[in-house]
Design a protein around this motif. Structure first.
Motif, PDB file in Angstrom:
ATOM      1  N   SER A 104       0.837  -1.214   0.000  1.00 42.06           N
ATOM      2  CA  SER A 104       0.000   0.000   0.000  1.00 42.06           C
ATOM      3  C   SER A 104       0.866   1.255   0.000  1.00 42.06           C
ATOM      4  O   SER A 104       0.488   2.280  -0.587  1.00 42.06           O
ATOM      5  CB  SER A 104      -0.977  -0.001   1.177  1.00 42.06           C
ATOM      6  OG  SER A 104      -0.313  -0.299   2.354  1.00 42.06           O
ATOM      7  N   MET A 107       1.918   1.766  -3.480  1.00 39.21           N
ATOM      8  CA  MET A 107       0.783   2.277  -4.259  1.00 39.21           C
ATOM      9  C   MET A 107       0.647   3.798  -4.058  1.00 39.21           C
ATOM     10  O   MET A 107       0.416   4.542  -5.007  1.00 39.21           O
ATOM     11  CB  MET A 107      -0.493   1.561  -3.822  1.00 39.21           C
ATOM     12  CG  MET A 107      -1.478   1.334  -4.954  1.00 39.21           C
ATOM     13  SD  MET A 107      -2.901   0.440  -4.376  1.00 39.21           S
ATOM     14  CE  MET A 107      -2.228  -1.140  -4.054  1.00 39.21           C
ATOM     15  N   GLY A 108       0.799   4.234  -2.822  1.00 32.77           N
ATOM     16  CA  GLY A 108       0.750   5.670  -2.522  1.00 32.77           C
ATOM     17  C   GLY A 108       1.853   6.413  -3.248  1.00 32.77           C
ATOM     18  O   GLY A 108       1.630   7.489  -3.819  1.00 32.77           O
ATOM     19  N   ALA A 110       3.282   5.489  -5.997  1.00 33.36           N
ATOM     20  CA  ALA A 110       2.952   5.495  -7.432  1.00 33.36           C
ATOM     21  C   ALA A 110       1.943   6.604  -7.739  1.00 33.36           C
ATOM     22  O   ALA A 110       2.049   7.290  -8.765  1.00 33.36           O
ATOM     23  CB  ALA A 110       2.392   4.136  -7.850  1.00 33.36           C
ATOM     24  N   LEU A 111       0.981   6.817  -6.830  1.00 29.58           N
ATOM     25  CA  LEU A 111      -0.019   7.877  -7.035  1.00 29.58           C
ATOM     26  C   LEU A 111       0.637   9.260  -7.005  1.00 29.58           C
ATOM     27  O   LEU A 111       0.293  10.134  -7.802  1.00 29.58           O
ATOM     28  CB  LEU A 111      -1.115   7.792  -5.959  1.00 29.58           C
ATOM     29  CG  LEU A 111      -2.134   6.666  -6.144  1.00 29.58           C
ATOM     30  CD1 LEU A 111      -3.083   6.601  -4.953  1.00 29.58           C
ATOM     31  CD2 LEU A 111      -2.942   6.864  -7.425  1.00 29.58           C
ATOM     32  N   LEU A 114       2.299   9.721 -10.299  1.00 28.99           N
ATOM     33  CA  LEU A 114       1.334  10.017 -11.361  1.00 28.99           C
ATOM     34  C   LEU A 114       0.848  11.467 -11.271  1.00 28.99           C
ATOM     35  O   LEU A 114       0.697  12.150 -12.287  1.00 28.99           O
ATOM     36  CB  LEU A 114       0.139   9.053 -11.283  1.00 28.99           C
ATOM     37  CG  LEU A 114       0.410   7.634 -11.772  1.00 28.99           C
ATOM     38  CD1 LEU A 114      -0.811   6.751 -11.554  1.00 28.99           C
ATOM     39  CD2 LEU A 114       0.785   7.636 -13.260  1.00 28.99           C
ATOM     40  N   GLY A 115       0.615  11.930 -10.048  1.00 29.29           N
ATOM     41  CA  GLY A 115       0.197  13.326  -9.840  1.00 29.29           C
ATOM     42  C   GLY A 115       1.252  14.291 -10.341  1.00 29.29           C
ATOM     43  O   GLY A 115       0.945  15.294 -10.999  1.00 29.29           O
TER      44      GLY A 115
END
Lengths: 134, 79
Positions: A104, A107-108, A110-111, A114-115
């Motif tokens: 997780s 995943m954070g 990766a976000l 992306l931002g």
């Protein structure tokens, strides 16, 4: 060099210097034999560590680099892009400090990346509109 | 008290960022060579909004130290 590549080169320098500064500070503080509280004397003793001194010097350099960046691009452009440093922090924490980074967390990270990509697709500076008074 | 310090920390960070951005845009494009860094240091010393920005950064740091004593680090970093 044109403005955009220069901004990205400086951004890369800022992220690298800041992350290396943080890593050096973390390394120095983790190897400091005593627990540092708010007592100023303990802070001064911790600052005698060459890793902490190097970390502080790098963090000062990163503040100056960030100021130079803010002279070239909008705050709303620079601030989200500097968050790419979190990706580097996670990688350094995992592979250099041996921290456990869960799925997780990745995943954070990766976000965040992306931002930052989304922000990088926008113009870096608000055009200055000259007001013509007649 | 914890939330008051968090509010202080966030406000000081935002104010510092805005002041630095405003003043650095006014100063024009800067470089980070040896001369460029000296020029930025001179700018900090001569422009009151930059001085205020640095004071805000110091405020953030001390508020961070205060909060980190009373709350878990993961809470403080997220805030």
């Amino acid at each position: 060099m044109k403005r955009a590549p220069r901004t990205y080169a400086l951004l890369l320098l800022f992220i690298l210097v800041k992350q290396c500064g943080n890593l050096s500070m973390a390394w120095g503080m983790k190897h400091f034999p005593e627990t540092v509280s708010l007592h100023p004397l303990l802070y001064l003793r911790a600052m005698a560590s060459p890793y902490v001194v190097l970390g502080i010097a790098m963090l000062i350099l990163s503040v100056l680099t960030r100021m130079a960046l803010l002279s070239m691009a909008d705050l709303s452009f620079i601030l989200p892009l500097t968050a790419v440093g979190y990706v580097l922090s996670a990688l350094m924490g995992r592979f250099l400090l041996g921290e456990e980074v869960t799925a997780s967390r990745w995943m954070g990270v990766a976000l965040v990346f992306l931002g930052s990509l989304l922000v990088s697709s926008t113009p870096q500076m608000t055009p200055v509109v000259e007001e013509t008074r007649k | 008290m914890k939330w008051a310090m968090v509010t202080l920390m966030v406000s000081a960070t935002v104010l510092s960022d805005v002041l630095q951005s405003f003043e650095m845009k006014r100063a024009g494009e800067q470089t980070v060579g040896a001369r460029g860094l000296v020029r930025i240091l001179k700018l900090i010393a001569s422009r009151r909004y930059l001085i205020l920005g640095v004071v805000c950064m110091a405020g953030t740091f001390f508020a961070f130290l205060e909060v980190v004593q009373k709350a878990p680090l993961r809470f403080v970093v997220r805030a």
